[in-house]
Scaffold this motif. Structure first.
Motif, PDB file in Angstrom:
ATOM      1  N   MET A   1       0.837  -1.186   0.000  1.00 53.68           N
ATOM      2  CA  MET A   1       0.000   0.000   0.000  1.00 53.68           C
ATOM      3  C   MET A   1       0.879   1.246   0.000  1.00 53.68           C
ATOM      4  SD  MET A   1      -3.253   0.727   2.439  1.00 53.68           S
ATOM      5  CE  MET A   1      -4.512   0.125   1.353  1.00 53.68           C
ATOM      6  N   GLU A   2       0.370   2.321  -0.506  1.00 52.90           N
ATOM      7  CA  GLU A   2       1.111   3.574  -0.591  1.00 52.90           C
ATOM      8  C   GLU A   2       1.313   4.176   0.797  1.00 52.90           C
ATOM      9  OE1 GLU A   2       0.761   7.821  -2.951  1.00 52.90           O
ATOM     10  OE2 GLU A   2      -0.716   6.261  -3.296  1.00 52.90           O
ATOM     11  N   THR A   3       2.464   4.815   1.006  1.00 59.37           N
ATOM     12  CA  THR A   3       2.755   5.442   2.299  1.00 59.37           C
ATOM     13  C   THR A   3       2.910   6.947   2.121  1.00 59.37           C
ATOM     14  OG1 THR A   3       5.127   5.117   2.059  1.00 59.37           O
ATOM     15  CG2 THR A   3       3.887   3.392   3.195  1.00 59.37           C
ATOM     16  N   ILE A   4       2.820   7.635   3.233  1.00 63.94           N
ATOM     17  CA  ILE A   4       2.933   9.087   3.247  1.00 63.94           C
ATOM     18  C   ILE A   4       3.745   9.480   4.484  1.00 63.94           C
ATOM     19  CG2 ILE A   4       0.737   9.361   4.457  1.00 63.94           C
ATOM     20  CD1 ILE A   4       0.265  11.873   2.816  1.00 63.94           C
ATOM     21  N   LYS A   5       4.646  10.464   4.347  1.00 66.11           N
ATOM     22  CA  LYS A   5       5.444  10.945   5.476  1.00 66.11           C
ATOM     23  C   LYS A   5       4.849  12.258   5.957  1.00 66.11           C
ATOM     24  CE  LYS A   5       9.842   8.813   4.451  1.00 66.11           C
ATOM     25  NZ  LYS A   5      11.283   9.040   4.275  1.00 66.11           N
TER      26      LYS A   5
ATOM     27  N   LEU B   1      -3.698  13.308  16.708  1.00 64.63           N
ATOM     28  CA  LEU B   1      -2.237  13.326  16.652  1.00 64.63           C
ATOM     29  C   LEU B   1      -1.650  12.085  17.316  1.00 64.63           C
ATOM     30  CD1 LEU B   1      -1.488  17.075  17.438  1.00 64.63           C
ATOM     31  CD2 LEU B   1      -1.078  15.894  15.283  1.00 64.63           C
ATOM     32  N   ASP B   2      -2.241  11.657  18.425  1.00 67.42           N
ATOM     33  CA  ASP B   2      -1.759  10.450  19.102  1.00 67.42           C
ATOM     34  C   ASP B   2      -1.931   9.225  18.225  1.00 67.42           C
ATOM     35  OD1 ASP B   2      -0.915  11.773  21.363  1.00 67.42           O
ATOM     36  OD2 ASP B   2      -2.804  11.465  22.437  1.00 67.42           O
ATOM     37  N   VAL B   3      -3.070   9.117  17.561  1.00 65.18           N
ATOM     38  CA  VAL B   3      -3.327   7.974  16.676  1.00 65.18           C
ATOM     39  C   VAL B   3      -2.332   7.958  15.526  1.00 65.18           C
ATOM     40  CG1 VAL B   3      -4.985   7.056  15.013  1.00 65.18           C
ATOM     41  CG2 VAL B   3      -5.753   7.748  17.274  1.00 65.18           C
ATOM     42  N   LEU B   4      -1.976   9.129  15.027  1.00 61.40           N
ATOM     43  CA  LEU B   4      -1.015   9.222  13.932  1.00 61.40           C
ATOM     44  C   LEU B   4       0.422   8.989  14.393  1.00 61.40           C
ATOM     45  CD1 LEU B   4      -2.480  12.356  12.138  1.00 61.40           C
ATOM     46  CD2 LEU B   4      -2.597   9.987  11.352  1.00 61.40           C
ATOM     47  N   GLY B   5       0.654   8.993  15.693  1.00 62.08           N
ATOM     48  CA  GLY B   5       2.002   8.775  16.209  1.00 62.08           C
ATOM     49  C   GLY B   5       2.823  10.041  16.303  1.00 62.08           C
TER      50      GLY B   5
ATOM     51  N   LYS C   1      -1.453   4.973   3.581  1.00 61.90           N
ATOM     52  CA  LYS C   1      -2.481   5.885   3.090  1.00 61.90           C
ATOM     53  C   LYS C   1      -3.825   5.157   3.063  1.00 61.90           C
ATOM     54  CE  LYS C   1      -2.673   9.555  -0.292  1.00 61.90           C
ATOM     55  NZ  LYS C   1      -2.072  10.080  -1.517  1.00 61.90           N
ATOM     56  N   THR C   2      -4.508   5.140   4.218  1.00 56.33           N
ATOM     57  CA  THR C   2      -5.820   4.514   4.342  1.00 56.33           C
ATOM     58  C   THR C   2      -6.855   5.603   4.597  1.00 56.33           C
ATOM     59  OG1 THR C   2      -5.561   4.213   6.720  1.00 56.33           O
ATOM     60  CG2 THR C   2      -4.804   2.411   5.311  1.00 56.33           C
ATOM     61  N   PRO C   3      -8.130   5.312   4.407  1.00 59.99           N
ATOM     62  CA  PRO C   3      -9.163   6.330   4.646  1.00 59.99           C
ATOM     63  C   PRO C   3      -9.176   6.863   6.082  1.00 59.99           C
ATOM     64  CG  PRO C   3     -10.070   4.545   3.358  1.00 59.99           C
ATOM     65  CD  PRO C   3      -8.689   4.114   3.782  1.00 59.99           C
ATOM     66  N   SER C   4      -8.935   6.009   7.061  1.00 56.40           N
ATOM     67  CA  SER C   4      -8.951   6.476   8.451  1.00 56.40           C
ATOM     68  C   SER C   4      -7.773   7.404   8.740  1.00 56.40           C
ATOM     69  CB  SER C   4      -8.942   5.292   9.419  1.00 56.40           C
ATOM     70  OG  SER C   4      -7.783   4.526   9.239  1.00 56.40           O
TER      71      SER C   4
ATOM     72  N   VAL D   1      -6.254  17.464  11.472  1.00 53.58           N
ATOM     73  CA  VAL D   1      -5.145  18.235  12.062  1.00 53.58           C
ATOM     74  C   VAL D   1      -4.254  18.845  10.976  1.00 53.58           C
ATOM     75  CG1 VAL D   1      -5.112  16.971  14.229  1.00 53.58           C
ATOM     76  CG2 VAL D   1      -3.750  16.146  12.317  1.00 53.58           C
ATOM     77  N   SER D   2      -4.823  19.148   9.840  1.00 49.35           N
ATOM     78  CA  SER D   2      -4.036  19.654   8.707  1.00 49.35           C
ATOM     79  C   SER D   2      -3.327  20.973   9.011  1.00 49.35           C
ATOM     80  CB  SER D   2      -4.922  19.816   7.479  1.00 49.35           C
ATOM     81  OG  SER D   2      -5.936  20.767   7.733  1.00 49.35           O
ATOM     82  N   HIS D   3      -3.852  21.749   9.967  1.00 54.14           N
ATOM     83  CA  HIS D   3      -3.221  23.023  10.319  1.00 54.14           C
ATOM     84  C   HIS D   3      -2.016  22.834  11.245  1.00 54.14           C
ATOM     85  CE1 HIS D   3      -6.123  22.017  13.409  1.00 54.14           C
ATOM     86  NE2 HIS D   3      -5.487  22.828  14.234  1.00 54.14           N
ATOM     87  N   LEU D   4      -1.791  21.609  11.739  1.00 52.00           N
ATOM     88  CA  LEU D   4      -0.677  21.334  12.643  1.00 52.00           C
ATOM     89  C   LEU D   4       0.444  20.537  12.000  1.00 52.00           C
ATOM     90  CD1 LEU D   4      -2.725  20.221  15.775  1.00 52.00           C
ATOM     91  CD2 LEU D   4      -1.814  22.489  15.300  1.00 52.00           C
ATOM     92  N   ILE D   5       0.204  20.012  10.803  1.00 52.61           N
ATOM     93  CA  ILE D   5       1.157  19.085  10.184  1.00 52.61           C
ATOM     94  C   ILE D   5       1.621  19.599   8.826  1.00 52.61           C
ATOM     95  CG2 ILE D   5       0.196  17.091  11.358  1.00 52.61           C
ATOM     96  CD1 ILE D   5      -1.182  16.381   8.694  1.00 52.61           C
ATOM     97  N   GLN D   6       2.613  18.901   8.291  1.00 53.03           N
ATOM     98  CA  GLN D   6       3.129  19.182   6.950  1.00 53.03           C
ATOM     99  C   GLN D   6       3.481  17.858   6.309  1.00 53.03           C
ATOM    100  OE1 GLN D   6       6.940  21.152   6.974  1.00 53.03           O
ATOM    101  NE2 GLN D   6       6.469  22.200   5.073  1.00 53.03           N
ATOM    102  N   ILE D   7       3.122  17.698   5.043  1.00 52.69           N
ATOM    103  CA  ILE D   7       3.484  16.498   4.290  1.00 52.69           C
ATOM    104  C   ILE D   7       4.917  16.646   3.829  1.00 52.69           C
ATOM    105  CG2 ILE D   7       2.892  15.017   2.343  1.00 52.69           C
ATOM    106  CD1 ILE D   7       0.713  15.233   4.521  1.00 52.69           C
ATOM    107  N   VAL D   8       5.752  15.637   4.102  1.00 51.45           N
ATOM    108  CA  VAL D   8       7.175  15.694   3.778  1.00 51.45           C
ATOM    109  C   VAL D   8       7.401  15.006   2.439  1.00 51.45           C
ATOM    110  CG1 VAL D   8       9.472  15.014   4.510  1.00 51.45           C
ATOM    111  CG2 VAL D   8       7.780  15.668   6.208  1.00 51.45           C
ATOM    112  N   GLU D   9       8.058  15.690   1.535  1.00 51.50           N
ATOM    113  CA  GLU D   9       8.417  15.127   0.232  1.00 51.50           C
ATOM    114  C   GLU D   9       9.852  14.620   0.296  1.00 51.50           C
ATOM    115  OE1 GLU D   9       6.312  14.914  -2.326  1.00 51.50           O
ATOM    116  OE2 GLU D   9       4.735  15.951  -1.225  1.00 51.50           O
TER     117      GLU D   9
END
Length: 59
Positions: free
Chosen positions: A1-5, A23-27, A39-42, A50-58
């Motif tokens: 499955m596809e992953t995301i950082k 945030l706790d569930v996401l680690g 990359k699952t629906p949950s 929590v999109s305002h607290l995180i950043q997707i890392v490329e």
């Protein structure tokens, strides 16, 4: 499955309990920590919450 950082870039202080739980569930427990998630629906729903607290890392 596809992953995301994901990296936490803003503090959880003064956030509602549901966002802290997401945030706790996401680690993500400390600032500037990077986690790799499947990359699952949950997971995507928690990221959206929590999109305002995180950043997707490329790579």
């Amino acid at each position: 499955m596809e992953t995301i950082k994901v990296k936490q870039v803003r503090s959880r202080i003064r956030c509602p309990k549901d966002q802290k739980a997401a945030l706790d569930v996401l680690g993500l427990r400390k600032l500037n920590r990077v986690v790799e998630l499947e990359k699952t629906p949950s997971v995507m729903g928690n990221l959206r919450k929590v999109s305002h607290l995180i950043q997707i890392v490329e790579d």
